[in-house]
Write a protein that holds these residues in place. Sequence first.
Motif, short mmCIF file in Angstrom:
data_model
loop_
_atom_site.label_atom_id
_atom_site.label_comp_id
_atom_site.label_asym_id
_atom_site.label_seq_id
_atom_site.Cartn_x
_atom_site.Cartn_y
_atom_site.Cartn_z
N LEU A 62 8.33 -1.23 -7.86
CA LEU A 62 8.79 -1.84 -6.55
C LEU A 62 10.23 -2.28 -6.58
CD1 LEU A 62 5.74 -3.87 -5.46
CD2 LEU A 62 6.65 -1.65 -4.22
N ARG A 63 10.73 -2.53 -7.91
CA ARG A 63 11.93 -2.86 -8.14
C ARG A 63 12.95 -1.82 -8.21
NH1 ARG A 63 13.09 -6.26 -13.24
NH2 ARG A 63 15.06 -6.59 -12.26
N VAL A 64 12.44 -0.64 -8.45
CA VAL A 64 13.11 0.34 -8.26
C VAL A 64 13.45 0.96 -6.74
CG1 VAL A 64 13.44 2.98 -8.85
CG2 VAL A 64 12.57 1.64 -10.53
N LYS A 108 3.04 2.36 3.06
CA LYS A 108 4.03 1.46 3.51
C LYS A 108 5.18 1.61 3.42
CE LYS A 108 0.97 -1.32 5.46
NZ LYS A 108 -0.19 -0.69 5.64
N ASN A 109 6.30 0.77 4.08
CA ASN A 109 7.79 1.12 4.11
C ASN A 109 8.22 1.12 2.58
OD1 ASN A 109 7.38 1.76 6.66
ND2 ASN A 109 9.31 0.51 7.36
N LEU A 110 7.57 -0.17 1.91
CA LEU A 110 7.93 -0.06 0.76
C LEU A 110 6.52 0.05 -0.08
CD1 LEU A 110 9.90 -0.90 -1.82
CD2 LEU A 110 9.01 -3.10 -1.47
N GLY A 111 6.41 1.35 -0.80
CA GLY A 111 4.85 1.57 -1.20
C GLY A 111 4.95 1.69 -2.76
N ALA A 112 4.05 0.90 -3.25
CA ALA A 112 3.59 0.79 -4.73
C ALA A 112 2.87 2.12 -5.19
CB ALA A 112 2.79 -0.24 -5.09
N PHE A 113 2.50 2.37 -6.30
CA PHE A 113 1.88 3.41 -6.97
C PHE A 113 0.16 2.87 -7.01
CE2 PHE A 113 5.20 6.16 -8.80
CZ PHE A 113 5.84 6.23 -7.59
N GLY A 114 -0.29 2.01 -6.10
CA GLY A 114 -1.25 1.47 -6.12
C GLY A 114 -1.37 0.44 -5.02
N ASP A 115 -2.32 -0.71 -5.22
CA ASP A 115 -2.28 -1.68 -4.29
C ASP A 115 -1.22 -2.88 -4.79
OD1 ASP A 115 -4.19 -1.28 -2.19
OD2 ASP A 115 -6.01 -1.39 -3.75
N GLY A 116 -0.71 -3.49 -3.78
CA GLY A 116 0.20 -4.64 -4.00
C GLY A 116 0.55 -5.43 -2.86
N GLY A 117 0.98 -6.71 -2.96
CA GLY A 117 1.18 -7.46 -1.80
C GLY A 117 2.00 -8.65 -2.07
N TYR A 158 0.93 -1.31 -0.11
CA TYR A 158 0.05 -0.08 0.12
C TYR A 158 0.96 1.18 0.04
CZ TYR A 158 -3.81 3.15 1.44
OH TYR A 158 -4.54 4.10 1.56
N PRO A 159 0.46 2.29 -0.79
CA PRO A 159 1.59 3.62 -0.93
C PRO A 159 2.23 3.74 0.34
CG PRO A 159 -0.75 3.55 -2.38
CD PRO A 159 -0.87 2.59 -1.53
#
Length: 377
Positions: free
Chosen positions: A249-251, A196-205, A193-194
Amino acid sequence: MSAAKNCTPKTGLMPVPLFDTETPLAGLRPVILERIGEVVRGGRFILGPEVGAFEQELAAYVGVRHAIGVGNGTDALTIAARALGIEPGDEVVVPSFTFYATAEAIAATGAVPVFCDVDRDTRNITVETIRPALSERTRAIVAVDLFGMPAEIPAIREAFGLPVIEDAAQALGASLDGVRAGALGDIATFSFYPSKNLGAFGDGGAVTTNDDELAERVRALRFHGSRDKQTFVYVGYNSRLDEIQAAILRVLLPQIDAWCAGRRAGVQAYIDAGLGQHFKLGGAPLGATPAWHLYVVTHPEADAKLALLGAAGIQARGYYRVPLHRQPAMAPYLNGRGGSFELPVTDELARTNVALPISPVFTRAQADEVVAALATA
Ligand SMILES: Cc1ncc(COP(=O)(O)O)c(C=O)c1O
């Protein structure tokens, strides 16, 4: 996400946002846009090379054999529970002092979430708080690494011999005795979730595990319960991390250690600035390196402190003011005990907690500002 931009403090000082998700990204935006462009040009959007590469990189970072990208942190929990074989009627012990999704995801499997209390200092479940929640129907325990503090999962696994699902949604970058969050449980889950410590530009898990069989089941469950897209062996889910989010997320993943170090420096700045004179600070288990997704302190008059901070343009808030055992949707899981069901430490923390601003770029000057605002009372 720097919502404090819009609130004007009465002090003339700079507003302090609860999260700062913009500043850490500043130098990375050109690369992120380039990677998004590559995915768009490549035309593969679901379960392609970016997700595969991210899964490998995340597994390597966490120190596990498998990472499997899914749609969000809630699905990650449901799928992890299903992979463990949790079925309708089974009981799963969960903390009540956590985000609603922790219990909701268990209820979604048809199992019964059984709420337990937490430790006052670490805010996490422990061997002692779990014990009263166990029955002969208990099939698993969900341990949340709350606010980025790793729970004492090795001790919990050893004490009960039950599988532990580690809800590490808030804890990427934390570790306990050198073992990273996400590698502590039998199976673990992350949210991207954006904020979070590692946040996407949308939802992800993601789901992580060292167990080959569990990983294989998770891979099938995220794709409708199929391994080959022809034969459907489980009633599963359509829950995939998408290629664009994986590329982003890879970046970001290579930054996580530096970002967590920044968060830890921010917490140290609060301590050095004298925050302990105004709030009770939490504690950490021996050997824990927290990821400080949130920096949460307590005070008996938490709401008065929040008002004081708000007036000074400092974004702070109370988390989980209504704990899960008091949420209307969870009433059917309380075994008829309803309002008389008490979890004393959970109820106290729900009432007294205050989450203060924290981010990878939180400064000593900001800590001083927060403490000065508290001192004006
Ligand atoms: C502890 C915890 N568990 C689960 C989740 C669910 O994650 P998501 O919002 O990605 O579904 C979150 C965050 O939202 C969380 O903080």
